[in-house]
Design an enzyme around this catalytic site. Structure first.
Site, mmCIF file in Angstrom:
data_model
loop_
_atom_site.group_PDB
_atom_site.id
_atom_site.type_symbol
_atom_site.label_atom_id
_atom_site.label_comp_id
_atom_site.label_asym_id
_atom_site.label_seq_id
_atom_site.Cartn_x
_atom_site.Cartn_y
_atom_site.Cartn_z
ATOM 1 N N GLU A 1 -6.682 -23.888 -3.005
ATOM 2 C CA GLU A 1 -7.417 -24.769 -2.103
ATOM 3 C C GLU A 1 -8.935 -24.610 -2.146
ATOM 4 O O GLU A 1 -9.565 -24.233 -1.172
ATOM 5 C CB GLU A 1 -6.886 -24.551 -0.686
ATOM 6 N N GLU B 1 5.116 -25.868 -3.826
ATOM 7 C CA GLU B 1 5.524 -25.478 -2.461
ATOM 8 C C GLU B 1 6.210 -26.637 -1.751
ATOM 9 O O GLU B 1 5.858 -26.990 -0.627
ATOM 10 C CB GLU B 1 4.292 -25.050 -1.653
#
Ligand code: GLA
Length: 745
Positions: A529, A634
């Site tokens: 991220e 994920e």
């Protein structure tokens, strides 16, 4: 200078990590052997007991991590603090992104108890002006211990050298013995069938007979000895020394001495060495007695004579180098021979050797097999196998098999599953998944909560589990904007550190964590991220302090730590055009600079309707065009309405809001199950179609109850985002996924 310090500190940590377990493990072994020696001392020959004591030497050169299902290690309850003192401390109290974490819970359980706002805060780094400041590096206590150890070992080695020189001098000053004495030696050699070359010298200074020299052994006889012993006694002395040569005692003694120096801090090793020397002399006594046959009663007499003459001589200890007899040991041996029966055999026969090996197999591995631990938990597993997590799974299908020609199928595991509390969840893992990812316990805040303190217990079990089941093991995650303790960015006074200091800390962390699992963890999420929703680099602390190249540096360090591991960049929202463009640009820059990057992880925390299959498909295509693999890293699909505290209001005391945002607190209605199944079917149809671009699809959890979505963005909701329900039953979504694969085959 600070590089040297860093090296000393990290070597010191390694030293302490090894020394502690070795201290107690060798202690246990010595205690066991002392007890065995005491029980057996009248029942078996010294040669067998000597064989047993040799196990200590073997133990000292073996790693402390040895485990075996049939060793005493399985039954040993070792104080964890003692074994893992250096690296396995619990996370201490600290701040993560402004949220105070208590000292007695694991990072994972703390995360589970954080409120939605706190979790959101964790995900959104506070942007504040950060000043640069150097932090001073200090020597850790482990580094200090290592330095001390090096100093003492150095001093002891010097002493050893001095002794070697002394003995050499002694040998040099001695006169070659010839004539009758030499003939006696030849006789003795024949009696004891000893070949090779053995020197014989008379020394004016030696206090007692001894044998010196590793390659060309020389028997050193004190001058007084030749003058005071009769021919028979003299022969006995020579036989004794020859027995030492035949048994290679000088070599064993050298190894013993070196190990004694290395383990000088370990009292058990001093004790063991003292015992080994004692038992060795007893074993030699037995060998001489057997060789003397009927004349064996003369042997103790001769020893007595030597003792008598040796009294009053100055003590010149050669014990570290040659093999000499201490007076008290001599007295003990004489007593033993006078009181006990003459031995019939002085050799360790096959039977004896096998027993020693067997005892070694039982006593040397002292670490409990990690994979067994969850089975000891209070949770009862449907276990069919003791040594692996292979547990009966009622599903007739297997996700990993169905997609075996397409991509790997993985699941994220958490601390509760690995430590045993939720071990039941693992029952479906080996049959359904061929890859695993750690949900939180390899993140910085868990694994490296304090400077110099690493906490690898969970990660070790995790990697062992993956290896036992031959899975593709993922490491998650090295550098993220959150779940990083505050100390990482601050110096001792709380000021923000400089770029150089942060880079150094980053490198040390990555080299330690990735290096520990080099060759075992197959792929790492290196950076998480870094790109915001607007496609701009996020102003994380990493970015502010180090600069934009922190990503490149992290990838370089990870590659340095394990050149064979795959390296990934991992992010959410990887379906908006801006995000994708930025990530593709990032991959291009890294590749142009020759930095290894193997894949882009699309986190895939998605909803029932968004993003659309088309958007996902074009993202996969666009990302793969940058020349790397795409990983659905994920995946979970929330069935709940989105909640945003800033626009939706406070849900805590508002039953209407609770009903709206937590509509299925007890069970998921059939029609929603169907929607979820349809959604998963669509998603996997896209994945299947682009299987050539995708290397792995990992579910963010095993079963619904484990999912972070029950706690985020708001605590206490019931979500149903995975393929297995809270009872580990496969849901309609599971069959939809299977069906997609079958339809497309
Ligand atoms: C992100 C991170 C994960 C985890 C999830 C929530 O996707 O990559 O490590 O924090 O959020 O569980």
């Amino acid at each position: 200078m600070s590089n040297v310090l860093e090296l000393i500190n990290s070597a010191g940590k390694g030293f302490v990590e090894f020394a502690w377990p070795m201290l107690w493990q060798s202690g246990m072994l010595v205690v066991i052997l002392l007890a065995a020696d005491y029980i057996l001392r009248r029942k078996v020959g010294a040669v067998f007991r000597y064989g047993l004591w040799m196990l200590v030497i073997v133990k000292l050169v073996l790693p402390t991590s040895l485990s075996s299902p049939v060793s005493i290690g399985q039954f040993m309850i070792v104080p964890a603090g003692l074994v893992k003192l250096a690296s396995h401390g619990k996370p201490q109290a600290g701040n993560i992104s402004g949220i105070r974490l208590s000292s007695d819970a694991t990072a994972e359980s703390q995360l589970n108890t954080l409120s939605a706002e706190q979790l959101a805060l964790l995900k959104r780094p506070v942007s504040s002006l950060i000043q640069s400041n150097e932090s001073s590096e200090i020597l850790t206590w482990q580094g200090g211990v290592l330095l001390l150890w090096l100093i003492v070992v150095g001093a002891m080695l010097l002493l050893l050298m001095q002794r070697v020189m002394f003995v050499r001098g002694l040998v040099r000053q001695s006169k070659e013995a010839g004539g009758e004495i030499r003939d006696t030696l030849e006789d003795c050699r024949k009696t004891m069938s000893i070949g090779g070359c053995v020197g014989l010298k008379e020394s004016p200074n030696a206090t007692s007979p001894a044998v010196c020299g590793l390659f060309r052994p020389v028997i050193l006889l004190p001058r007084w000895l030749t003058a005071n012993l009769d021919a028979g006694q003299f022969k006995i002395v020579l036989m004794h020394e020859l027995a030492h040569i035949r048994r290679s005692d000088l070599w064993v003694n050298l190894v013993q001495t070196l190990l004694q120096i290395v383990y000088f801090y370990n009292p058990f090793i001093w004790l063991a060495n003292w015992m080994i020397r004692r038992v060795r002399e007893q074993a030699v006594d037995e060998a001489v007695q057997v060789a003397l046959g009927e004349k064996s009663p003369h042997y103790p007499e001769t020893l007595l004579n030597i003792a008598r003459f040796a009294f009053g001589q100055p003590v010149l200890s050669m014990r570290s180098i040659g093999v000499v007899e201490s007076r008290s040991a001599l007295a003990g041996r004489i007593k033993k021979m006078l009181n006990g029966p003459a031995p019939k055999n002085a050799k360790l026969n096959l039977h004896g050797a096998l027993v020693v090996i067997l005892i070694g197999l039982l006593t040397l591995p002292m670490t409990r097999s990690i994979a067994e631990e969850p089975m000891r938990s209070t949770v009862t597993c449907k276990a069919t196998s003791k040594s692996t997590y292979l547990i009966a799974d009622s599903n007739q299908y297997s996700l990993k098999d169905i997609f075996k020609n397409d991509f790997r199928v993985g699941a994220a595991l958490n601390c509760y599953q690995l430590s045993g509390k939720d071990a039941n969840d693992l029952s479906v893992v080996p049959s359904q998944f061929n890859s695993i990812t750690p949900e939180h316990f390899l993140k910085w805040s868990y694994v490296h909560p304090e400077p110099g303190k690493y906490n690898f217990d969970m990660a070790d079990s995790y990697v062992t589990l993956g290896e036992k089941n031959k899975m593709f093991i993922v490491g998650h995650v090295l550098i993220a904007p959150y779940q990083i303790p505050d100390w990482v960015f601050q110096d001792d006074t709380g000021k923000t550190v400089s770029r150089e200091v942060l880079l150094k800390r980053m490198r040390e962390h990555i080299l330690t964590v990735v290096g520990r699992y080099k060759g075992r963890i197959n792929g790492w999420d290196v950076v998480n991220e870094a790109v915001g929703n607007d496609g701009q680099m996020l102003e994380t602390k990493w970015c502010k302090i180090i600069g934009r190249d922190y990503i490149q540096k992290a990838f370089e360090y990870a590659h340095e730590a394990d050149p064979n591991a795959e390296l990934y960049y991992n992010d959410y929202n990887v379906w908006s055009k801006k995000d994708i463009d930025s990530i593709v640009r990032l991959v291009g820059i890294l590749k142009a600079k020759g930095v290894r990057i193997d894949g882009i992880g699309m986190q895939a925390h998605w909803g029932l309707y968004s993003p659309s299959p088309d958007a996902i498909e074009s993202s996969i295509v666009a990302l793969s065009q940058s020349g790397v693999k795409v990983i659905i890293s994920e995946i979970d699909v929330s069935v709940l309405p989105c909640y945003d505290s800033s626009t939706d209001g406070d849900i805590k005391n508002d039953p209407a809001l609770q009903k709206k945002f937590n509509p299925y607190p007890d069970t998921l209605p059939a029609e929603v199950q169907e929607k979820l199944a349809k959604r998963y079917g669509e998603l996997f149809a896209v994945f299947h179609k682009h299987a050539d671009k995708i290397s792995r699809v990992t579910f963010w959890g095993v079963q619904d109850g484990q999912s972070w979505l029950n706690r985020w963005p708001i605590e206490g909701r019931a979500d149903y985002p995975l393929l297995f329900d809270r009872n580990l039953k496969s849901k309609p979504a599971y069959y939809a996924v299977i069906k997609t694969a079958q339809n497309n085959q």
